[in-house]
Design a protein around this motif. Sequence first.
Motif, mmCIF file in Angstrom:
data_model
loop_
_atom_site.group_PDB
_atom_site.id
_atom_site.type_symbol
_atom_site.label_atom_id
_atom_site.label_comp_id
_atom_site.label_asym_id
_atom_site.label_seq_id
_atom_site.Cartn_x
_atom_site.Cartn_y
_atom_site.Cartn_z
ATOM 1 N N THR A 160 0.840 -1.192 0.000
ATOM 2 C CA THR A 160 0.000 0.000 0.000
ATOM 3 C C THR A 160 0.876 1.242 0.000
ATOM 4 O O THR A 160 2.073 1.177 0.334
ATOM 5 N N PRO A 161 0.318 2.400 -0.355
ATOM 6 C CA PRO A 161 1.124 3.637 -0.284
ATOM 7 C C PRO A 161 1.726 3.858 1.092
ATOM 8 O O PRO A 161 2.896 4.213 1.215
ATOM 9 N N LEU A 162 0.936 3.646 2.157
ATOM 10 C CA LEU A 162 1.456 3.819 3.499
ATOM 11 C C LEU A 162 2.556 2.807 3.793
ATOM 12 O O LEU A 162 3.592 3.138 4.389
ATOM 13 N N ALA A 332 6.746 15.402 10.584
ATOM 14 C CA ALA A 332 7.309 15.401 9.232
ATOM 15 C C ALA A 332 6.293 14.910 8.215
ATOM 16 O O ALA A 332 6.223 15.437 7.088
ATOM 17 N N ALA A 333 5.506 13.893 8.576
ATOM 18 C CA ALA A 333 4.488 13.393 7.652
ATOM 19 C C ALA A 333 3.431 14.454 7.368
ATOM 20 O O ALA A 333 2.993 14.628 6.223
ATOM 21 N N PRO A 339 -2.332 12.709 5.223
ATOM 22 C CA PRO A 339 -3.510 12.846 6.090
ATOM 23 C C PRO A 339 -3.210 12.474 7.535
ATOM 24 O O PRO A 339 -2.290 11.704 7.823
ATOM 25 N N VAL A 340 -4.018 13.006 8.458
ATOM 26 C CA VAL A 340 -3.747 12.865 9.886
ATOM 27 C C VAL A 340 -3.687 11.409 10.304
ATOM 28 O O VAL A 340 -2.769 10.977 11.015
ATOM 29 N N ARG A 341 -4.682 10.619 9.881
ATOM 30 C CA ARG A 341 -4.734 9.235 10.333
ATOM 31 C C ARG A 341 -3.547 8.445 9.797
ATOM 32 O O ARG A 341 -2.946 7.638 10.511
ATOM 33 N N GLN A 342 -3.192 8.660 8.553
ATOM 34 C CA GLN A 342 -2.028 7.980 7.990
ATOM 35 C C GLN A 342 -0.740 8.435 8.675
ATOM 36 O O GLN A 342 0.167 7.629 8.902
ATOM 37 N N SER A 343 -0.666 9.723 8.976
ATOM 38 C CA SER A 343 0.524 10.230 9.661
ATOM 39 C C SER A 343 0.686 9.562 11.019
ATOM 40 O O SER A 343 1.799 9.180 11.412
ATOM 41 N N ALA A 344 -0.424 9.399 11.735
ATOM 42 C CA ALA A 344 -0.376 8.736 13.039
ATOM 43 C C ALA A 344 0.003 7.269 12.886
ATOM 44 O O ALA A 344 0.768 6.722 13.700
ATOM 45 N N VAL A 414 -3.289 10.200 -0.095
ATOM 46 C CA VAL A 414 -4.480 9.408 -0.358
ATOM 47 C C VAL A 414 -5.378 9.547 0.858
ATOM 48 O O VAL A 414 -4.930 9.796 1.970
ATOM 49 N N ALA A 415 -6.673 9.363 0.631
ATOM 50 C CA ALA A 415 -7.607 9.611 1.725
ATOM 51 C C ALA A 415 -7.456 8.611 2.842
ATOM 52 O O ALA A 415 -7.412 8.949 4.006
#
Length: 429
Positions: A160-162, A332-333, A339-344, A414-415
Amino acid sequence: MTTQQTISLLTGLAAMVLLARLLGALARRLGQPAVIGEVLAGIALGPTLFHGAISDALLPTDIRPLLGALAAIGVAVFMFIVGLEWDAALIRGSGAIAPSVSFSSILLPFGLGAALALYLMQDHGTGNKTAFVLFMGIAMSITAFPVLARILTDRGMARTPLGVVALACASIDDVLAWFLLAGVVAVSGSAGPDEWRILLAVPYLLGMLFLLRPALRRLADRRGSLRLTPTVFACILAGLLLSSAATEWLGLHYIFGAFLFGVVLPRTGTERLRHEVHDRLGQMSGTLLLPVFFLVAGLKVDLSGLDTSGLGDLGLILLVAVGGKFIGAFAAARLNRMPVRQSAALATLMNTRGLTELIVLNVGLQLGFLDQELYSLMVVMAVVTTAMAGPLLTWLLGRPTNDDLTGPDTSPEVAEPAHSAEPAKGSAP
């Protein structure tokens, strides 16, 4: 060896392998990486429980040097596999976000760890104060690439992108951490009266990267598709051991030579060979040699005398370790518009320390950077920060499903992260 020593060694190894396998499987059933159970198996056999009565019965003192030798080989093989899996293409494919997240998630915990070392120095400081401060900064900055890769694979997120960004960040963290640790070892004077040898480390590194690596690449190109014949396997093993011995002689540590030899093996045209090497060495290492390392590491962990002051130190260590990594990676993210959730989620993944942290801590204990009590507290930190990753990811992203497939996009913008059904190959447990 006497007959009794042989019997003690063999029965102790058998018990150790079975206990590590049992607790590793239990950890997997609970949604944790197997390394959590294997580390706990080592701690359970140490002096924390029953004042070491179990380890004394299974593993008498006179055979423990033999276990230390097996553990050293296991760590060397593991570091070689880490170097073998390291791929610069991950970094190139992740854009600018991976370097910025990696640097931020190292600099902030490094600075906080160094500041914490100044506070801990009164109770836990060693003779070399500079080395102690620098080492604590490095210990707080570690991210375990193999454990992170396994977590992503188990969740179907490796492609996945993450997942791509997380793997790229962890691979950069790995290399930076090993270079920083090598620098601390070099300046600490641990090489003794032969400190001049450390000056040869730079030409050795250059020779491995710019002489041996191109030579191996040309050999692979001439031979076409290389197969893992007994001769090829023997040459790889010999190279791994010789490179480890070389960096140990230079006054660094053998783990750097093992890692470097894995890095210099050619990537193009040797995919099948590297996969076979990983499988053959990985099974023996994961089943026998690494459980021995966990045992040796666990024998040095003693939490039986932990008091209120020790619990306070542990709380500070966890606060700095978790907070430094999380805030550094998250900030940094977000600056890279993730997005916030992905950054976390990315910051949570960067907090996994696992076996890599244990190796670093054992180097610190061996070279006198850590005392016994602080080493024990840092091992607890390594276990906690690794164990929390899975539950936090589930809370942030939900449980993975087989229907959430990702496309080829590797942009961080990405969302929501998707989940890939195809696991990454070659990730270590």
